[in-house]
Scaffold this motif. Structure first.
Motif, short mmCIF file in Angstrom:
data_model
loop_
_atom_site.label_atom_id
_atom_site.label_comp_id
_atom_site.label_asym_id
_atom_site.label_seq_id
_atom_site.Cartn_x
_atom_site.Cartn_y
_atom_site.Cartn_z
N THR A 206 1.49 -3.35 -11.47
CA THR A 206 0.54 -2.58 -10.67
C THR A 206 -0.38 -1.73 -11.54
OG1 THR A 206 2.24 -2.46 -8.95
CG2 THR A 206 0.35 -1.00 -8.73
N LEU B 283 4.16 2.03 -2.28
CA LEU B 283 4.11 3.07 -3.31
C LEU B 283 5.27 4.04 -3.14
CD1 LEU B 283 0.95 4.97 -4.52
CD2 LEU B 283 3.01 6.22 -3.94
N SER C 63 -3.91 11.09 -2.00
CA SER C 63 -2.79 10.61 -1.18
C SER C 63 -1.75 9.91 -2.04
CB SER C 63 -3.31 9.66 -0.10
OG SER C 63 -4.21 10.30 0.78
N GLY C 64 -2.22 9.07 -2.98
CA GLY C 64 -1.29 8.37 -3.86
C GLY C 64 -0.50 9.33 -4.73
N SER D 201 0.82 -1.21 0.00
CA SER D 201 0.00 0.00 0.00
C SER D 201 0.85 1.26 0.00
CB SER D 201 -0.96 -0.03 1.20
OG SER D 201 -1.90 1.02 1.12
N PHE D 202 0.65 2.14 1.00
CA PHE D 202 1.31 3.44 1.01
C PHE D 202 2.83 3.30 1.05
CE2 PHE D 202 -2.92 4.54 2.56
CZ PHE D 202 -3.17 5.73 1.89
N TRP E 175 -2.55 4.24 -9.13
CA TRP E 175 -2.14 3.10 -8.31
C TRP E 175 -3.04 3.00 -7.08
CZ3 TRP E 175 3.67 1.70 -7.50
CH2 TRP E 175 3.79 0.68 -6.57
N LEU E 176 -3.17 4.10 -6.34
CA LEU E 176 -3.94 4.10 -5.10
C LEU E 176 -5.33 4.69 -5.39
CD1 LEU E 176 -2.84 3.09 -2.35
CD2 LEU E 176 -2.65 5.47 -1.67
N HIS E 177 -6.11 3.98 -6.19
CA HIS E 177 -7.38 4.54 -6.66
C HIS E 177 -8.40 4.76 -5.55
CE1 HIS E 177 -8.96 0.43 -6.38
NE2 HIS E 177 -7.86 0.04 -7.01
N SER E 178 -8.21 4.08 -4.40
CA SER E 178 -9.13 4.30 -3.27
C SER E 178 -8.85 5.62 -2.56
CB SER E 178 -9.01 3.15 -2.28
OG SER E 178 -7.69 3.05 -1.77
#
Length: 382
Positions: A247, A218, A285-286, A214-215, A278-281
């Motif tokens: 990814t 990334l 933040s991504g 996750s974070f 990448w962090l589509h949720s």
């Protein structure tokens, strides 16, 4: 406070109008900060350009960071980075959030096709320019070919690290630079070790972190890639390709790279697009995390050698190591030119003809990159 705001504002304005990549950015900086504002001399600016060519990281952004650092300290450097990067960040984030690449509309497919063809033209031009600059001797050509061979045999992020280490060692061993000798002791005394240790620590940690964490994953992925980018924004393409290929889809990856050609400011904000995808949720933040991670290594190195770089760039071993690394990254980019850039964009003789014509126009007339973007987007609809 007024000084910091002035630094931010000057770089923000440039971030809004600086189309054309690192070479154009350097020209904008020279006109604004050397000729107009006289924040530094021509000689000091020329040395900053030389430094940006031999350190990993985003060259033009490192120059801007160093100018802000000299003008207003660390806060000024951060203000310069935010100001210059913010316009591009906003545009790339908007594309990542509001453009659906999983079920693209017809117009988006056309735009994407045109931008992919433009990417072939731009990367081909970058390969030729870098070859002419960094592969002038038989040894440097050998290093370039060796890097291609090793990556063809097994293309991975760790193979790329190995190639860079081999190239660095060959360059150091064979260095015959006639520059005035500067002792290592003189250089060590002036190095700022806290940012250097932070740079090394984060790099080593990033090597052991899975990209699927996750974070943290990334951040680690973009940080380690930002640590190894020699030669400008285009070189991040092959590094990122091997790191995040599982990814992001190829379409997401290449659209982000192609879109970075058409927005003002640093090309490294392709990380903004890719981080949000990448962090589509949590796309914001991504985007922020990926952007900070890919820029941070280059800025930490500027802080490390801020007081010693004028001595460092004169040391023969450092010059030789830089020459070897630069030759190797030409091989990296040449391989990426074929796959994924060429293979994903050129599917017919018509595509090949458009790429060839676009390259000739670029070399002969050097039109503004924004004009090239408009032309190729238009061609994508036919």
């Amino acid at each position: 406070m007024i000084l910091y705001l002035e630094v931010f504002w000057r770089f923000f304005v440039l971030g809004c109008i600086s189309f054309g990549g690192p070479a154009a950015h350097i020209a904008y900086f020279q006109h604004t900060f050397v000729q107009k504002l006289e924040w530094l001399s021509n000689d000091a600016y020329a040395k900053l350009i030389s430094l940006s060519q031999i350190l990993p990281g985003p060259g033009s952004s490192q120059i801007g960071f160093a100018i802000g650092l000299q003008k207003a300290g660390l806060t000024g450097a951060i203000a310069a980075f935010i100001g210059f990067t913010l316009p591009s960040f906003v545009l790339m984030y908007w594309l990542a959030v509001y453009v659906n690449l999983d079920a693209p509309e017809n117009w988006l497919v056309s735009v994407s096709s045109g931008l992919k063809l433009l990417a072939v033209v731009v990367v081909l031009d970058a390969v030729i320019t870098m070859f002419n600059s960094f592969c002038k001797s038989p040894l440097s050509i050998f290093i370039m070919l060796l890097s291609i061979l090793l990556l063809v045999i097994y293309n991975s992020f760790y193979t790329q690290i190995l190639v860079l280490l081999i190239a660095m060692l060959i360059g150091m061993i064979t260095s015959q630079c006639s520059a005035p000798h500067v002792s290592i002791g003189q250089i060590y005394k002036k190095i700022s070790w806290p940012p250097m240790m932070l740079f090394i620590s984060l790099f080593l940690i990033s090597l052991g972190v899975s990209q699927y964490d996750s974070f943290v994953g990334l951040f680690a992925t973009f940080y380690k890639n930002g640590s190894l980018v020699f030669g400008g924004g285009h070189v991040v393409l092959p590094l990122l390709q091997t790191s995040i290929g599982n990814t992001l889809t190829e379409q997401q990856f290449l659209f982000g790279y192609a879109a970075a050609q058409g927005v003002p400011g640093p090309m490294f904000t392709m990380a903004t697009f890719m981080g949000a995808q990448w962090l589509h949720s949590a796309p914001l933040s991504g985007a922020i995390l990926a952007t900070l991670a890919i820029f941070m290594p280059g800025f930490l190195l500027i802080l490390t050698i801020n007081n010693s770089w004028q001595s460092l760039v004169k040391h023969p071993k450092f010059i030789g190591a830089s020459a070897g690394i630069n030759a190797a990254v030409v091989g990296f980019l040449a391989l990426a030119l074929y796959d994924p850039v060429f293979t994903s964009a050129v599917h017919s003789y018509i595509d090949l003809g458009l790429v060839s014509l676009g390259f000739l126009v670029l070399k002969l007339f050097r039109p503004p990159i924004l004009l090239m973007v408009g032309i190729f987007i238009s061609l994508g609809f036919y």
